[in-house]
Every structure is written in structure tokens, then in C-alpha cells.
Write an enzyme that holds these catalytic residues in place. Sequence first.
Site, mmCIF file in Angstrom:
data_model
loop_
_atom_site.group_PDB
_atom_site.id
_atom_site.type_symbol
_atom_site.label_atom_id
_atom_site.label_comp_id
_atom_site.label_asym_id
_atom_site.label_seq_id
_atom_site.Cartn_x
_atom_site.Cartn_y
_atom_site.Cartn_z
ATOM 1 N N SER A 132 81.431 33.789 86.148
ATOM 2 C CA SER A 132 80.038 33.323 86.192
ATOM 3 C C SER A 132 79.211 33.900 85.047
ATOM 4 O O SER A 132 79.520 34.963 84.505
ATOM 5 C CB SER A 132 79.381 33.734 87.508
HETATM 6 N N1 SAH Z 1 83.785 35.996 91.053
HETATM 7 C C1 SAH Z 1 84.564 35.512 89.929
HETATM 8 C C2 SAH Z 1 84.253 34.083 89.559
HETATM 9 C C3 SAH Z 1 84.980 33.223 90.424
HETATM 10 S S1 SAH Z 1 85.207 31.527 90.087
HETATM 11 C C4 SAH Z 1 84.437 36.393 88.714
HETATM 12 O O1 SAH Z 1 83.657 37.353 88.733
HETATM 13 O O2 SAH Z 1 85.157 36.147 87.750
HETATM 14 C C5 SAH Z 1 85.639 31.096 91.749
HETATM 15 C C6 SAH Z 1 86.991 31.586 92.205
HETATM 16 O O3 SAH Z 1 87.121 31.214 93.581
HETATM 17 C C7 SAH Z 1 88.152 30.926 91.483
HETATM 18 O O4 SAH Z 1 88.988 31.904 90.933
HETATM 19 C C8 SAH Z 1 88.862 30.127 92.589
HETATM 20 O O5 SAH Z 1 90.253 30.082 92.427
HETATM 21 C C9 SAH Z 1 88.462 30.922 93.824
HETATM 22 N N2 SAH Z 1 88.559 30.189 95.096
HETATM 23 C C10 SAH Z 1 88.256 28.898 95.349
HETATM 24 N N3 SAH Z 1 88.474 28.601 96.647
HETATM 25 C C11 SAH Z 1 88.927 29.747 97.235
HETATM 26 C C12 SAH Z 1 89.337 30.084 98.574
HETATM 27 N N4 SAH Z 1 89.379 29.179 99.561
HETATM 28 N N5 SAH Z 1 89.725 31.362 98.815
HETATM 29 C C13 SAH Z 1 89.740 32.296 97.823
HETATM 30 N N6 SAH Z 1 89.373 32.024 96.543
HETATM 31 C C14 SAH Z 1 88.975 30.773 96.253
#
Ligand code: SAH
Length: 232
Positions: free
Chosen positions: A80
Amino acid sequence: MRILPVLFIVLFSMNIHAQNNYELKRHQMVQEQVKNRGINHGPTLKAMKSVPRHEFVLQGLRPSAYLDTPLPIGHKQTISQPYIVAFMTSELNPKPKDRVLEIGTGSGYQAAVLAEIVDTVYTIEIVEPLGIQARNKLQKLGYDNVKVRIGDGYNGWPDAAPFDAIIVTAAVEEVPQPLIDQLAEGGRMIIPVGPHRDLRNLQLIKRRKGKLITKNRLPVRFVPFTREKDSL
Ligand code: SAH
């Protein structure tokens, strides 16, 4: 034969220069993108000044790590934008003794920012290679208070619940009930909610005397929350 020590010194000082440069960029990022836009939550500012964001982006994107933008981290996912990390962290109002659950570890950066502030961060990532990479990175950087689990975060982390704060960094159409159930009395959850492909609302949900209070805080774009079956 003298070339080797000289080369070593040159490379070493280049590395120090790069580190200093990152630190400078990081302080500018916090000042210009976070503080100047009205976020004044001390622990968040302090944490973002210390977490090396460049360590959490793809190697080739390191020079861009402190820019005012989200960046790709592979597997169609993103880290993000710094402002969003700061906004979500400060909305959670995390405290030193808190236990926090994050759904969507991604690069591990948001988990590291929280880990600077709270007691323990439990984080779940559905894309296995991202989860493994984040776990290794956090370990390498000494974030021993972050526990990374690989799998679908829809059901939360029941054996570590309840949580003082829950942060979901992927967008949902509806807030998963298990996450609500795992929010402690007095707890806060921040989560992007809204119809698929649309702008979502960052919602802040608080549990007070057993009741839930929900507020829309900011319109945002996020990668979608997926379920185990979608990601196969
Ligand atoms: N917090 C992260 C940004 C995440 S982007 C950072 O600091 O880099 C969102 C993430 O959520 C992605 O890696 C995606 O694979 C994950 N995601 C999506 N659905 C999910 C689920 N049901 N359970 C766990 N992770 C999930």
C-alpha cells in the site's frame, strides 16, 4: 593486488551512502506524505520513520520505495501507499500491550509498522510464496513479534483470539463474521468494504459494551480479498 581492499572500501561506503539516503527519504516521506496531510499519531510516525520500506519492495523498485504510491510486489499484489499504511495504523490507535491480527501480509511492511508499536502481530497471507518471503524478511530484520501464517484469513486466527485490533488489507464486499467474533471488547477493526471493482470505504468498526459502531473513514482502492477456492 591492492585493488581488492580498495574495491571493498568503495563498495562499503557506497552501501553506507545508500542506507543514509534511504533514511533521509524515509524521514521526508513521513513529513510530506503523512504529517503534512494531517496524521499526527506519534507512534505511527515513529514506526514509519524506522521501518526500512525499501527492504519490502521488489529489488528493482528500491529507489521508488519512498514515493507517494503503492508498488507491485509480484503475484498481482501491491504494497500500500505510505499514506494509507499510516492512515490505517493510526485509525487502529494501537497500544504497546495490544495483540493485533492482520489479514493480507503481502510484503510484510504493514505488519512491521505495527510490530514497532504493539506486543504481537498475527498476520495471514493466502499467496504462499508471498507469505514465505514476508516471514523470512521479517525474521531477517528482527521482527520476532510477528507470526506469519499461510492460508485464507477469512476465518481469522481463532487460537490467538480475541484481538485488540484487526486490520484487513484486502477489500471485502462484506465484513467476515469470524473476524467480528474475534474482536475483543474495546477492540478496533479497519477494513476496506464495498462492491467489487468499485471504490471501497475504509470502515472503522469498534466494539463497545458488546455493540458494534461502524464509521466510513476514507474512500480507497484495494486489491480484492480472495478465498482459497479463487486462488487455485
Ligand atoms: N499489507 C500488505 C499489502 C497487502 S496487499 C503490505 O504491507 O505489503 C493484500 C494482500 O492480501 C495480498 O498479498 C493478497 O494475497 C492478500 N489476501 C487476499 N485475500 C486474502 C485472504 N483471504 N487471506 C489472506 N490474505 C489474503
